[in-house]
Structure formats: C-alpha cells, structure tokens
Write a protein that holds these residues in place. Structure first.
Motif, PDB file in Angstrom:
ATOM      1  N   ARG A 189      -7.719   7.821  12.475  1.00  0.00           N
ATOM      2  CA  ARG A 189      -7.910   7.126  10.970  1.00  0.00           C
ATOM      3  C   ARG A 189      -7.936   8.147   9.901  1.00  0.00           C
ATOM      4  O   ARG A 189      -7.884   7.776   8.854  1.00  0.00           O
ATOM      5  CB  ARG A 189      -9.088   6.227  11.076  1.00  0.00           C
ATOM      6  CG  ARG A 189      -9.107   5.120  11.878  1.00  0.00           C
ATOM      7  CD  ARG A 189      -8.072   3.778  11.233  1.00  0.00           C
ATOM      8  NE  ARG A 189      -7.780   3.097  12.327  1.00  0.00           N
ATOM      9  CZ  ARG A 189      -7.100   2.088  12.138  1.00  0.00           C
ATOM     10  NH1 ARG A 189      -6.258   1.976  11.042  1.00  0.00           N
ATOM     11  NH2 ARG A 189      -6.651   1.194  13.179  1.00  0.00           N
ATOM     12  N   ASP A 249      -2.660  -0.783   9.807  1.00  0.00           N
ATOM     13  CA  ASP A 249      -3.886  -1.629   9.388  1.00  0.00           C
ATOM     14  C   ASP A 249      -4.079  -1.015   7.804  1.00  0.00           C
ATOM     15  O   ASP A 249      -5.319  -1.310   7.566  1.00  0.00           O
ATOM     16  CB  ASP A 249      -4.842  -1.082  10.413  1.00  0.00           C
ATOM     17  CG  ASP A 249      -4.875  -1.547  11.968  1.00  0.00           C
ATOM     18  OD1 ASP A 249      -3.805  -2.781  12.165  1.00  0.00           O
ATOM     19  OD2 ASP A 249      -5.198  -0.926  12.542  1.00  0.00           O
ATOM     20  N   GLY A 250      -3.506  -0.511   7.215  1.00  0.00           N
ATOM     21  CA  GLY A 250      -3.750  -0.107   6.206  1.00  0.00           C
ATOM     22  C   GLY A 250      -4.189   1.424   5.849  1.00  0.00           C
ATOM     23  O   GLY A 250      -4.299   2.151   4.777  1.00  0.00           O
ATOM     24  N   THR A 251      -3.871   2.130   6.814  1.00  0.00           N
ATOM     25  CA  THR A 251      -4.160   3.671   7.314  1.00  0.00           C
ATOM     26  C   THR A 251      -2.826   4.184   7.103  1.00  0.00           C
ATOM     27  O   THR A 251      -2.184   4.291   8.064  1.00  0.00           O
ATOM     28  CB  THR A 251      -5.118   3.647   8.458  1.00  0.00           C
ATOM     29  OG1 THR A 251      -6.294   3.089   8.503  1.00  0.00           O
ATOM     30  CG2 THR A 251      -5.337   5.409   8.625  1.00  0.00           C
ATOM     31  N   ASN A 274      -4.882   8.292   3.861  1.00  0.00           N
ATOM     32  CA  ASN A 274      -5.536   7.687   2.561  1.00  0.00           C
ATOM     33  C   ASN A 274      -6.819   7.180   2.936  1.00  0.00           C
ATOM     34  O   ASN A 274      -7.419   6.794   2.098  1.00  0.00           O
ATOM     35  CB  ASN A 274      -4.665   6.395   1.967  1.00  0.00           C
ATOM     36  CG  ASN A 274      -4.494   5.297   2.989  1.00  0.00           C
ATOM     37  OD1 ASN A 274      -4.891   5.648   4.281  1.00  0.00           O
ATOM     38  ND2 ASN A 274      -4.184   4.325   2.623  1.00  0.00           N
ATOM     39  N   MET A 275      -7.321   7.277   4.409  1.00  0.00           N
ATOM     40  CA  MET A 275      -8.929   6.788   4.438  1.00  0.00           C
ATOM     41  C   MET A 275      -9.522   8.162   4.857  1.00  0.00           C
ATOM     42  O   MET A 275     -10.718   7.923   5.365  1.00  0.00           O
ATOM     43  CB  MET A 275      -8.607   5.942   5.833  1.00  0.00           C
ATOM     44  CG  MET A 275      -7.879   4.651   5.368  1.00  0.00           C
ATOM     45  SD  MET A 275      -9.133   3.658   4.206  1.00  0.00           S
ATOM     46  CE  MET A 275      -7.790   3.006   3.133  1.00  0.00           C
ATOM     47  N   ALA A 316       2.735   1.694   3.813  1.00  0.00           N
ATOM     48  CA  ALA A 316       2.245   1.064   5.214  1.00  0.00           C
ATOM     49  C   ALA A 316       3.099   0.656   6.024  1.00  0.00           C
ATOM     50  O   ALA A 316       4.309   0.034   5.681  1.00  0.00           O
ATOM     51  CB  ALA A 316       1.221  -0.246   5.046  1.00  0.00           C
ATOM     52  N   VAL A 317       3.185   0.910   7.312  1.00  0.00           N
ATOM     53  CA  VAL A 317       4.316   0.575   8.223  1.00  0.00           C
ATOM     54  C   VAL A 317       4.462  -1.032   8.431  1.00  0.00           C
ATOM     55  O   VAL A 317       5.664  -1.177   8.585  1.00  0.00           O
ATOM     56  CB  VAL A 317       3.996   1.228   9.733  1.00  0.00           C
ATOM     57  CG1 VAL A 317       2.987   0.800  10.650  1.00  0.00           C
ATOM     58  CG2 VAL A 317       5.193   1.281  10.692  1.00  0.00           C
ATOM     59  N   GLU A 318       3.524  -1.666   8.308  1.00  0.00           N
ATOM     60  CA  GLU A 318       3.733  -3.136   8.253  1.00  0.00           C
ATOM     61  C   GLU A 318       4.707  -3.397   7.398  1.00  0.00           C
ATOM     62  O   GLU A 318       5.349  -4.664   7.255  1.00  0.00           O
ATOM     63  CB  GLU A 318       2.277  -3.931   8.252  1.00  0.00           C
ATOM     64  CG  GLU A 318       1.635  -3.892   9.634  1.00  0.00           C
ATOM     65  CD  GLU A 318       0.578  -2.497   9.495  1.00  0.00           C
ATOM     66  OE1 GLU A 318       0.617  -1.841   8.507  1.00  0.00           O
ATOM     67  OE2 GLU A 318      -0.393  -2.670  10.092  1.00  0.00           O
ATOM     68  N   ILE A 337       0.944  -1.176  -0.026  1.00  0.00           N
ATOM     69  CA  ILE A 337       0.082  -0.074  -0.012  1.00  0.00           C
ATOM     70  C   ILE A 337       0.825   1.347  -0.084  1.00  0.00           C
ATOM     71  O   ILE A 337       1.613   1.373   0.856  1.00  0.00           O
ATOM     72  CB  ILE A 337      -0.927  -0.068   1.011  1.00  0.00           C
ATOM     73  CG1 ILE A 337      -1.761  -1.294   1.197  1.00  0.00           C
ATOM     74  CG2 ILE A 337      -1.713   1.143   1.236  1.00  0.00           C
ATOM     75  CD1 ILE A 337      -2.637  -1.544   2.356  1.00  0.00           C
ATOM     76  N   ALA A 338       0.972   2.031  -0.863  1.00  0.00           N
ATOM     77  CA  ALA A 338       1.619   3.067  -1.285  1.00  0.00           C
ATOM     78  C   ALA A 338       1.026   4.440  -1.890  1.00  0.00           C
ATOM     79  O   ALA A 338       0.256   4.189  -2.857  1.00  0.00           O
ATOM     80  CB  ALA A 338       2.757   2.707  -2.284  1.00  0.00           C
ATOM     81  N   VAL A 339       1.501   5.383  -1.277  1.00  0.00           N
ATOM     82  CA  VAL A 339       0.914   6.880  -1.608  1.00  0.00           C
ATOM     83  C   VAL A 339       2.132   7.899  -1.824  1.00  0.00           C
ATOM     84  O   VAL A 339       3.076   7.966  -0.797  1.00  0.00           O
ATOM     85  CB  VAL A 339      -0.021   7.603  -0.794  1.00  0.00           C
ATOM     86  CG1 VAL A 339      -0.193   8.611  -1.434  1.00  0.00           C
ATOM     87  CG2 VAL A 339      -1.247   6.387  -0.556  1.00  0.00           C
TER      88      VAL A 339
END
Lengths: 519, 519
Positions: free
Chosen positions: B470, B234-236, B475-476, B261-263, B112-114
C-alpha cells in the motif's frame, strides 16, 4: 443422498421440522442448466454492459439507460412482455458532470473526491480557504454564523487508521457454514427488517447535523463541505448520499457536498489544527433531471405452460440501481447479471415451466427498497395489507444482492418448512460449494418486501469476497472486482432453484400467518 | 544472557564465527535512551512536518524545503555544523501544479490520476479522444504515425485483478525470523547491489518503449499518454518516474504522462476494445525548476569527545527524498524521522560520545542512491576508489529505509564478524521484538554506498506492515500509514546502536578486502 456433507445438513433441517418429503427433481434439466450456465455463460458480457458501458445506475437517468438495455436484452433472449413498469413518484434524477478537488496550499496535493449523491455544485472552479470546525463545536453551530462565506467546511475527525492485518477478501469456511446451519430458528419475524430500518435511522441521525450545516452554509455562501468515512482507506471511498428522500428535496443550487479519502481528510484536519493555512481548489458540477420523476422496475416473463398453474408465478429479482461513485459492479450489477443470466439459461435450454417465471430488476433499493416495496403494494396486497389474488399466486421469490461471491446456500428467513426442500434442491450443487441451509434471517434487500407480507422470499448465502472492505458502496465497485467463476455458479444455482419452484406440484410453504399482520 | 531467544541467536552467530567477545555495554545510558525514546518521543512530530506540512520531497524544491527545515531542527536540538552540502549536479526540479483527468464519454467518470515524475503538461484542459494501441502493435509503433494528434494514448493491458485473500499488512513471524537467522552467509559480495541494479535495468527496459512513444506522440501533437501498474488496485497507485536521469533531459513541454488506477485503465481498455468511443478531459500542469540544479544532503554532528577517537565517525542515515504521489511517509519520512529522533534522543540525554556521530539525510536515493554515492565519492574514497583518511575513519554506517515497521534485527550484509557484536547490542531490545541477526545481504538503499567500498554499512530488519502492498512509491504513502509505536522503537534501537558504535574501543570489523575492488 450420497453426499456426506449433505446428510449433515439434512439431519439439521430434519431436526427442525420432520415433515420433509422427497422432491421430484428433474435431473436431466438441471444437467442442461449446469452445462449452459458453467460452460456457455454470458454473465460477464451482461455485467460488462451494466458497469463499464452504462456507468453508474443511480436512480434516474443512469438507471434508466441500463434498464432500457436490459428490457431489450430480455426480449432478445425470448422473454415475454419485457417492460419498464412505473411504481410511482420518486423525485429528481441526478448525476455528476465534473469533480475536481485539490489542495493548493501549503503545497499542491490532488485529492480523491466523489460528491455525495444529490450534492449541489460550486458553479465553477473556486479557490477557497478551509473553515475547520472542531468536533466539540458541532453542537454550537451558531458560533460559526458569519464565518462561512467562500469557505470549504471541514469538521474535525480523529479516526485512527490501523494497518490491515486481516485480508480484504474472504470466503466462508466450512466451520462458518456449519455454524450458520446449526443456528436456532430466529425468534423474531424479521430482525433483518429491523436491522435495515436501524441502518436507515442511523444514516438519518448521522446526516442530521450535515443537513443543518448545509443550510447555514448555503445561506452564508460557503463553497462546499467535505466528509469522509473511517473505512475510506487506501483510495477506496465509501460514498452514498443523504437519506432516502433526498432526491425530492434537493436542488441544483444546493451546497457541494464532497466525500474524500480519509487520509486526505485527516491531513487537512491535522494541518488546520496545527495552524497551517490550507487552500483548496474545488470544482463540482452536478446535474438534476426533472423530465421523468417516476421510479421504474424492469419486468419480463417466461410464461407458464400448465393450464392449472400458469397463473402462479415464481419470481426472481435483484436491485438494478446502484450508488454513483463507481459502476455498482458487486452492488448490484452482480445480482442483476446473475438473475438475467438465470432466465437466459432457462430460455436457451428451452424449458417449458408449469408456472410463469418473472424476473424483476428493482430500482430505488439503495434508498429504501422502493422498487420492490411499491411493486408489492401495487400488485400483491390490498390497502389493508392482505394478499390479493395476484399476491396469493406468488409461489416464491428469490433474490441476489450480496456481491460477487458464489452461492454457498440459502437463508430460510425463519421459514423452517422450506428447509428440507431447499436442502434437496442444493444437492446437485454441493460439488460447487452450495451446501448450507440456515434458519437465519438476512436483511437489507428486496426479499424483505415479500417476506413482510408472508410470501416466501429468499436471499442466498454468498461468499463475501471483498464486499464490505472494498466494493460495497465504494468508488472501487467496478467490473474488475467481479469474480467470473462465482457469478457463473450463482446463475446456475438460481436457474435451477427457479426451475424447481416452477415445476413443483405445490407452491413453496409459507410462514405462519403472523407475518401478514405487519406492514 | 538470560534471554532464551537471545541464546539461540548467539548460538547461530557463534557457529559462524567463534571469536565473539563480550561487548562492554553502557546499560545506564541505554536505559536513558529507552526512556527518552519510548516515553518522550518526538518522532511523530518530526514525521508530521516531513509529510503533511512539507508535502512530497521529490529531488528539487520539495526536498529542499524539508531539508532546510531539518537542518534548522537539528541545529535547534544542539547538533553541530548542521548544513546542506551539495554533492554535485542533478538536474531540473519538478512539481505537479494541477492534475485532473476524467472520462466524459460514454458517461462521466472521475479517474484517480497522478502524473509520472517529470511529466510534461497539457497546457490547459483538453478534451480528447483515446487512441488505443493493442499490445501486439507496440513493436510496430510506426503504424500509428499520423494518428496521434490530439489523442490520449492508451496501450492495451490485460491484467487480472484477483481479490486480496492475503492481508495487506504483516509482521515477521518467529519462524520467518528464525529462518533468516539460520541462513548461510551470502556467497556474493553484494547480491543486493546486483538486485538494485537489475531493478534499475528493468525500470529502464520497461520505460524504453514509453520513451519512444513519447517522442512520436510529442512530434505529432498528442495530448498525453496513460499508464498503470498491475498492483495499483483499490485506489492505491504506484507511481514513480522514468529512469534515473530523466530530470536532466525532461522539458516543460514534454508530453503529459499520467498514471491512473488499474481499474480505470482496464475499463478504458475494455471500452475501446468493444468499440465504445471514449472521451477524456485532461488537465495536467507541471512545473520545472532550474534555479538550483544541484543535489544536496543534510549533514550534522554530535562531536566526539575522546581526543584519540573524535576524528573517527559513526554515521547514521536515511534517504530524505521521496517520490511525489504522496508525502513519502513510509519511504522514507519514516527512516528520516527515526534517524533525526535518534540523534535528538542522544543530545537530549546528554551523551558525550568518544567518536563523532554524524547524521546524513540523503537525496536522490530514489533515482539511484545519488546522495550517498556522491558523498562517498566526494569524501571517503579517492579516484582509484581506495579509502581516504576520512573514509578510513568511518567506524560504522547505519541506515533505515524499509518503511514504518519496528526493528526486528540487522542484516549483516555478509560481514560475519559483526554478528556476535550486534547480537549483544540487540539484547537490551529483545523485549521490544528486536532479536535477529541474519547474514543476509539486503539492498536497494544507501548502506550499499558504504558497503561497496568496504565500510561496515548496515540496514535494519523491519516489520513490513503495508510497505509493498500500500505505501512504497504510492499515492497512499501518507502520515496515517505510519505506526507511531514502531517508529519510537526503531529510533530507540538505532540511538543505542549508534551510541555503542561511538563508545566502542575499536571501530566495527570490516569485511575482507575484496569489497574495495569494485566501484
């Protein structure tokens, strides 16, 4: 029996069944287990390999790579006869090689997307318009005939996304545990099995329409279809795949079938509904593998040393396969790493168990407990579903598959006679939060394969942490969502349970014979 | 004054300042405002356009598209003189046209990248190895000279990601509100301004190393660099861009600078640290716009009707620009839609305000309150920072920029004299949860531009909902994270405040003259 909390539980258990006898616990060995498990743990190193290094362990090549590593690791720790054992035919392997999805009109928006398992490909980057199917039309798919070519299919959803006023993570409170302990014995043999079957059934129903749509879409040359789930919020996507035997029927030229974040999905729905033209770029490349279509379990042993008991076997297991959206850290690298760590602890401190200890790392669990069911059918029961000699020699089976949370106790699975025994086995771990014996059935995982043939198969109570909210079958089921201290505790408790079961004079009590009737 | 809670607040306020007089409230009009705002709201339709339909409103073309729509919408509702007004030079516009990032070795993993705002491009899909820079080396960048070509740069981070045992969403409790109400008046003129400045300073410090790295990397032909934040779980993803004037200096051939994403980030770090070779596919395409490098605000009016007071102006505003990772729903389509809805309500019920009411939708707020600061400098103060005639005519400024939560009260910003007035203005909305007057300063948004020149500028207390967890700069930050009932309430309260300020005999009291000294 000095622990007040323990006395409470013992009282509950005794009320259920009054024949509890004192267990002869080998406290010196349990102390060694605690020291090795809590102070010299390798559980996170194991988990790191299974997740970050290996990647997803979906049935197929992803699973096999990790399985071979585990086999070698178990050998390296000194276990005997470490092996991959085929349980029969499964189907094609599958993996994602590329997934890019973005909205390009009315403006550019990257979309968080994961192909559903056994999705086909788009062959290349395709620019496509969206075909919006309002949910009221889904019973009349025929009305879309001749409209699907070069389209991405979007079926109306109108989920509401409430803000999360409840924390994602939780641990069981004392009250919750007490309530579980106080429950009556379950009246049915295996409501859990029923639950699991109804889950599978619901999944099939849910997918039936998609299947029909896929077929029509493929015929007409659609680019792909999108789906989501109501709980796929904040970038956390819940993604699995179509029903159990999808891998056998799926083909590489099947339609691309992509899960996306619910916020993105609903944005597309609203735009289409408002008549704003939407264009997408889609590039999905998946690969099917046919070089080995069998399914495998990993098995290895610490041989028993008592001449009279060494043919008897205490098993511990966890499913080793995962879904593909992430690396299956809590489902179920966690349980796999805990079980591997439990046997590592036992080998490292040099136990000489009376019975043989066998670890099993199952496959195909996510598609219907295939690995453990087939193991049971291949080894433990005959064609009329009666226990074989090998089956009758199974003294106990222990399973871990409820995420990364520490062990808070054990589900008796309706096997009341085991209650007083486990209550005593938990006592040395009461200080670590493992206190509770509940008569409750729990389901959805591989202990059911043993339970259904009347063998004493158990799953532990674990703190939920973020299992149902963030990690179970999601793209966020990654290493960072593992809780090291919880996993160390779990491996320590399991090692002790397995050791106790291997040293006990008798095999664990079994439930009444009714259980063996069903298959 | 029947409301018990209200009496409590009034007591607190009266204790601070004993000269509170009864406000003459036009209860009939307030009832009409409530009916229109709560029962016939259009706030979500407005928010839908600003978010889903328009896309991100980053300073530049994304902002301009929505600004033109808002200008027309305000005209359509019958406001006068609806216009885009340039506040001066800003710099290049920028937008993402493509972003794809995945790990291709040791296995495929989509990431997940921005891109960070004003990131450059990779020109095409690049397959690249990762260059891992351990954090201890960051002071000695020189040691990486001649090693950066064709690499993606990853700087060591060792964040821990604890499970979230606290809920993402919250509302203020009665106790929290009471505590805010009971606070002493702030001793400093604008700690908020200080807070904002220190935030900008911290952002600059944080980015200084990245700038240095970017320069070296660009010189040597690196493919790009990755970054993350500890709270991007969590994708945020929390994504903004380099410091305030980046748009002026950035060029299309700058290095691709991508938040992930940090994960995913930590997975890459662990693999590199363990010596597992990692390969990435990166395809980032961004576009810079130079056709119009000015910044604009949207302004429109409901003209005053009292010959003596119509040159005086009650302003309401919200920043209309957003960051780019999503559609800036809570930051700040929410506030913008609330302010637009407030003037729509007033026009629809046909008020004839004594003073002129002016709505302002600011730009460049995210990069340092540029729109409102320049409006103030262009109109309201002279070069020596003294109020102009036009500035002195500003009766009040109201701002909304704290997300989607309903209004719970007002921050007095140290302007104690306003307390008893606002307490009475809130009374008709006590039943909707708007009850609290706090002397507290709050900062970080456009009311500060008014406050710093001594004009009464206010920001409302809003329930936080998921703002910091969030949506704020993530991105959310999308339409689905808006809370319709909260926004309806907020627009209703604001409309009433604006109306009261436009009808009052006197302008709102101003703080002591000290404020005007600073610029």
């Amino acid at each position: 029996m000095h622990n007040k909390l323990f006395l409470t539980y013992l009282f509950v258990v005794s009320a259920l069944l009054a024949n509890g006898q004192d267990e002869k616990l080998d406290i010196a060995t349990i102390q060694k287990i605690r020291a090795e498990g809590l102070q010299r743990s390798q559980v996170m190193e194991t988990a790191f390999f299974l997740t970050d290094v290996n990647g997803p362990r979906l049935q197929g090549p992803g699973f096999m790579k990790a399985a071979n590593w585990a086999k070698d690791k178990l050998s390296g720790w000194g276990l005997q006869n470490s092996r991959l054992e085929s349980w029969g035919e499964w189907g094609k392997g599958w993996a994602v090689e590329r997934c890019y999805l973005s909205m390009t009109a009315p403006y550019y928006k990257s979309i968080i997307a994961v192909p559903r398992a056994w999705s086909g490909s788009t062959n290349k980057l395709q620019s496509a318009e969206v075909l919006y199917i309002s949910s009221s039309d889904t019973t009349a798919l025929e009305s879309y005939r001749n409209k699907l070519k070069n389209k991405v299919i979007l079926i109306e959803q109108s989920y509401k996304i409430p803000p999360t006023f409840k924390a994602d993570a939780a641990r069981f409170t004392d009250e919750e545990l007490q309530k579980m302990a106080n429950e009556a014995a379950p009246s049915q043999r295996a409501d859990s099995d029923t639950t699991f079957r109804s889950r599978i059934r619901a999944m099939r129903t849910q997918n039936a329409f998609n299947q029909k749509m896929r077929k029509l879409a493929k015929q007409e040359g659609a680019v792909g279809m999108l789906s989501t789930t109501q709980n796929s919020i904040d970038g956390t996507l819940f993604v699995s795949g179509d029903y159990a035997n999808a891998a056998l029927g799926a083909t590489p030229d099947d339609l691309a079938d992509v899960n996306i974040a619910v916020e993105d999905y609903l944005t597309l729905c609203r735009l289409m509904k408002a008549g704003v033209p939407v264009k997408l770029d889609v590039d999905v490349k998946t690969k099917f593998f046919t070089d080995d279509t069998k399914g495998y379990n990993v098995l290895a042993e610490i041989p028993g040393t008592d001449p009279k008991l060494k043919d008897e076997v205490v098993m511990l297991g966890a499913h080793f396969d995962s879904w593909h959206a992430a690396t299956g850290a809590t489902d179920n690298a966690a349980g796999s790493a805990v079980m591997m760590e439990a046997v590592r602890i036992l080998k490292t401190i040099g136990v000489s168990p009376r019975r043989t200890i066998r670890i099993a790392l199952w496959s195909g669990e996510e598609q219907g407990l295939h690995g453990s069911k087939n193991y049971v059918n291949n080894h433990l029961v005959d064609k009329s579903n009666k226990l074989t000699k090998e089956g009758d020699n199974i003294a106990a089976y222990f399973n871990v598959d409820n995420g990364t949370g520490k062990i808070r106790g054990v589900y008796l699975q309706g096997n009341q006679a085991v209650g007083p025994i486990f209550a005593q086995w938990l006592k040395p771990f009461n200080d670590l939060g493992a206190t509770t014996i509940t008569p409750r059935n729990t389901g959805g995982t591989d202990h059911l394969s043993f339970d259904r043939i009347g063998l004493p198969g158990f799953q532990f109570i674990q703190d939920p942490i973020e299992y149902s909210t963030r990690t179970h079958h999601t793209n966020m089921d990654t290493y960072d969502h593992l809780q090291p201290d919880d996993l160390k505790q779990a491996a320590t408790v399991v090692a002790s349970f397995v050791y106790n079961a291997a040293m006990r004079d008798e095999k664990l009590p079994r439930k009444a014979a009714t259980a063996q009737a069903a298959r």
